[in-house]
Design an enzyme around this catalytic site. Sequence first.
Site, PDB file in Angstrom:
ATOM      1  N   ARG A 148      47.101  62.145  44.977  1.00 41.68           N
ATOM      2  CA  ARG A 148      48.384  61.987  45.071  1.00 41.68           C
ATOM      3  C   ARG A 148      49.140  60.495  45.344  1.00 41.68           C
ATOM      4  O   ARG A 148      48.416  59.886  46.058  1.00 41.68           O
ATOM      5  CB  ARG A 148      48.857  62.820  46.496  1.00 41.68           C
ATOM      6  CG  ARG A 148      49.204  64.261  46.071  1.00 41.68           C
ATOM      7  CD  ARG A 148      49.499  64.991  47.407  1.00 41.68           C
ATOM      8  NE  ARG A 148      50.532  64.587  47.955  1.00 41.68           N
ATOM      9  CZ  ARG A 148      51.084  65.203  49.031  1.00 41.68           C
ATOM     10  NH1 ARG A 148      50.662  66.263  49.554  1.00 41.68           N
ATOM     11  NH2 ARG A 148      52.280  64.837  49.650  1.00 41.68           N
TER      12      ARG A 148
ATOM     13  N   ARG B 204      61.892  70.309  57.549  1.00 42.19           N
ATOM     14  CA  ARG B 204      61.442  69.025  57.989  1.00 42.19           C
ATOM     15  C   ARG B 204      62.609  68.428  58.937  1.00 42.19           C
ATOM     16  O   ARG B 204      62.321  67.393  59.162  1.00 42.19           O
ATOM     17  CB  ARG B 204      61.108  68.131  56.910  1.00 42.19           C
ATOM     18  CG  ARG B 204      59.730  68.136  56.287  1.00 42.19           C
ATOM     19  CD  ARG B 204      59.678  67.130  55.084  1.00 42.19           C
ATOM     20  NE  ARG B 204      58.279  66.490  54.810  1.00 42.19           N
ATOM     21  CZ  ARG B 204      57.328  67.092  54.309  1.00 42.19           C
ATOM     22  NH1 ARG B 204      57.452  68.395  53.644  1.00 42.19           N
ATOM     23  NH2 ARG B 204      56.266  66.417  54.032  1.00 42.19           N
TER      24      ARG B 204
ATOM     25  N   ARG C 103      42.672  61.310  57.185  1.00 45.22           N
ATOM     26  CA  ARG C 103      42.652  62.416  56.363  1.00 45.22           C
ATOM     27  C   ARG C 103      43.258  62.177  54.930  1.00 45.22           C
ATOM     28  O   ARG C 103      43.133  62.236  53.843  1.00 45.22           O
ATOM     29  CB  ARG C 103      42.912  63.775  56.732  1.00 45.22           C
ATOM     30  CG  ARG C 103      42.233  64.383  57.871  1.00 45.22           C
ATOM     31  CD  ARG C 103      42.924  65.935  58.160  1.00 45.22           C
ATOM     32  NE  ARG C 103      42.207  66.515  59.266  1.00 45.22           N
ATOM     33  CZ  ARG C 103      42.784  67.483  59.902  1.00 45.22           C
ATOM     34  NH1 ARG C 103      43.837  68.105  59.355  1.00 45.22           N
ATOM     35  NH2 ARG C 103      41.982  67.760  60.938  1.00 45.22           N
TER      36      ARG C 103
ATOM     37  N   LYS D 104      48.304  71.902  56.305  1.00 46.71           N
ATOM     38  CA  LYS D 104      49.286  72.872  55.890  1.00 46.71           C
ATOM     39  C   LYS D 104      48.676  73.618  54.764  1.00 46.71           C
ATOM     40  O   LYS D 104      48.928  74.722  54.464  1.00 46.71           O
ATOM     41  CB  LYS D 104      50.598  72.558  55.897  1.00 46.71           C
ATOM     42  CG  LYS D 104      51.197  71.566  57.050  1.00 46.71           C
ATOM     43  CD  LYS D 104      52.423  71.353  57.137  1.00 46.71           C
ATOM     44  CE  LYS D 104      53.140  70.434  56.119  1.00 46.71           C
ATOM     45  NZ  LYS D 104      52.751  68.754  56.651  1.00 46.71           N
TER      46      LYS D 104
ATOM     47  N   ARG E  35      55.416  57.795  55.972  1.00 48.18           N
ATOM     48  CA  ARG E  35      55.707  59.350  56.136  1.00 48.18           C
ATOM     49  C   ARG E  35      55.461  59.539  57.579  1.00 48.18           C
ATOM     50  O   ARG E  35      56.101  60.656  58.227  1.00 48.18           O
ATOM     51  CB  ARG E  35      54.394  60.032  55.079  1.00 48.18           C
ATOM     52  CG  ARG E  35      54.966  60.067  53.726  1.00 48.18           C
ATOM     53  CD  ARG E  35      54.021  60.240  52.615  1.00 48.18           C
ATOM     54  NE  ARG E  35      53.546  61.462  52.906  1.00 48.18           N
ATOM     55  CZ  ARG E  35      52.318  61.665  52.491  1.00 48.18           C
ATOM     56  NH1 ARG E  35      51.430  60.641  51.874  1.00 48.18           N
ATOM     57  NH2 ARG E  35      51.641  62.767  52.462  1.00 48.18           N
TER      58      ARG E  35
HETATM   59  P1  AMP Z   1      54.476  67.370  51.220  1.00 53.92           P
HETATM   60  O1  AMP Z   1      53.569  67.834  50.035  1.00 53.92           O
HETATM   61  O2  AMP Z   1      54.943  68.604  51.872  1.00 53.92           O
HETATM   62  O3  AMP Z   1      53.739  66.447  51.910  1.00 53.92           O
HETATM   63  O4  AMP Z   1      55.525  66.629  50.658  1.00 53.92           O
HETATM   64  C1  AMP Z   1      55.762  65.434  49.933  1.00 53.92           C
HETATM   65  C2  AMP Z   1      56.961  64.732  49.894  1.00 53.92           C
HETATM   66  O5  AMP Z   1      57.934  65.500  49.292  1.00 53.92           O
HETATM   67  C3  AMP Z   1      57.432  64.393  51.213  1.00 53.92           C
HETATM   68  O6  AMP Z   1      56.927  63.128  51.792  1.00 53.92           O
HETATM   69  C4  AMP Z   1      58.853  64.223  50.884  1.00 53.92           C
HETATM   70  O7  AMP Z   1      59.132  63.168  50.209  1.00 53.92           O
HETATM   71  C5  AMP Z   1      59.267  65.423  49.747  1.00 53.92           C
HETATM   72  N1  AMP Z   1      59.665  66.603  50.489  1.00 53.92           N
HETATM   73  C6  AMP Z   1      58.922  67.831  50.697  1.00 53.92           C
HETATM   74  N2  AMP Z   1      59.502  68.779  51.258  1.00 53.92           N
HETATM   75  C7  AMP Z   1      60.534  68.359  51.996  1.00 53.92           C
HETATM   76  C8  AMP Z   1      61.581  68.804  52.743  1.00 53.92           C
HETATM   77  N3  AMP Z   1      61.499  70.001  53.368  1.00 53.92           N
HETATM   78  N4  AMP Z   1      62.647  67.806  52.666  1.00 53.92           N
HETATM   79  C9  AMP Z   1      62.751  66.770  52.299  1.00 53.92           C
HETATM   80  N5  AMP Z   1      61.784  66.277  51.649  1.00 53.92           N
HETATM   81  C10 AMP Z   1      60.678  66.856  51.285  1.00 53.92           C
END
Ligand code: AMP
Length: 189
Positions: A133, A90, A125, A14, A144
């Site tokens: 991270r 999400r 990946r 993404k 996740r």
């Molecule tokens: P990402 O960078 O999109 O993979 O997000 C990393 C983490 O941030 C996720 O595993 C969630 O813990 C939190 N997070 C990001 N976006 C959301 C969302 N829309 N709703 C809830 N938690 C989020």
Amino acid sequence: MFNLVIFGGPGSGKGTQSDKLIDRYGLTHISTGQMLREEIAAGTELGKIADSYISNGNLIPDKLMCEILADEIDKLAPAAKGFIFDGFPRTIHQAEELEKILERRGMKVDHVVGLEVPDEELTSRLLNRGQGRADDNAETISRRLEVYHATTSPLRDYYVNSGIYRPIHGLGSIDEIFNRIIEAIGQNV
Ligand code: AMP
């Protein structure tokens, strides 16, 4: 205004494809994950709350996440040609809220770009990405993915039913995948 949601599991590409779409269409990036990581890095109260969820691979509660998102839209909208939402929504509830938040501001989601990548590939990946991270470690990754399948992937049907879901085969080179996206949304931009 032209707004995209980029949708897919953790590690589906993404962020990478968002960067290319931003270059191509001049969209403004809203990555909720990135916003939360910045709050954590800055040591804010919100960052502390976010960290307690993120580090366990869980989602931030919908109400808080939607408030953060609406504020960010309002901050960025005056200068934006359109948004790319990366990592939001999400949950079905977040998708419904996004629709309302945008509608109140005279906007809508035009396309949902769904990067479709098998779990085994997502895991490998994410493990490779693991250097950068804190949540890219084996335990958090498996949580996740679990959360993704239980809570986020039902959104695919939600957007298929609203007629704006564009399924994209998410294996191949970055440029191959990008070209598939352009083909799927290109005629309408
Ligand atoms: P990402 O960078 O999109 O993979 O997000 C990393 C983490 O941030 C996720 O595993 C969630 O813990 C939190 N997070 C990001 N976006 C959301 C969302 N829309 N709703 C809830 N938690 C989020």
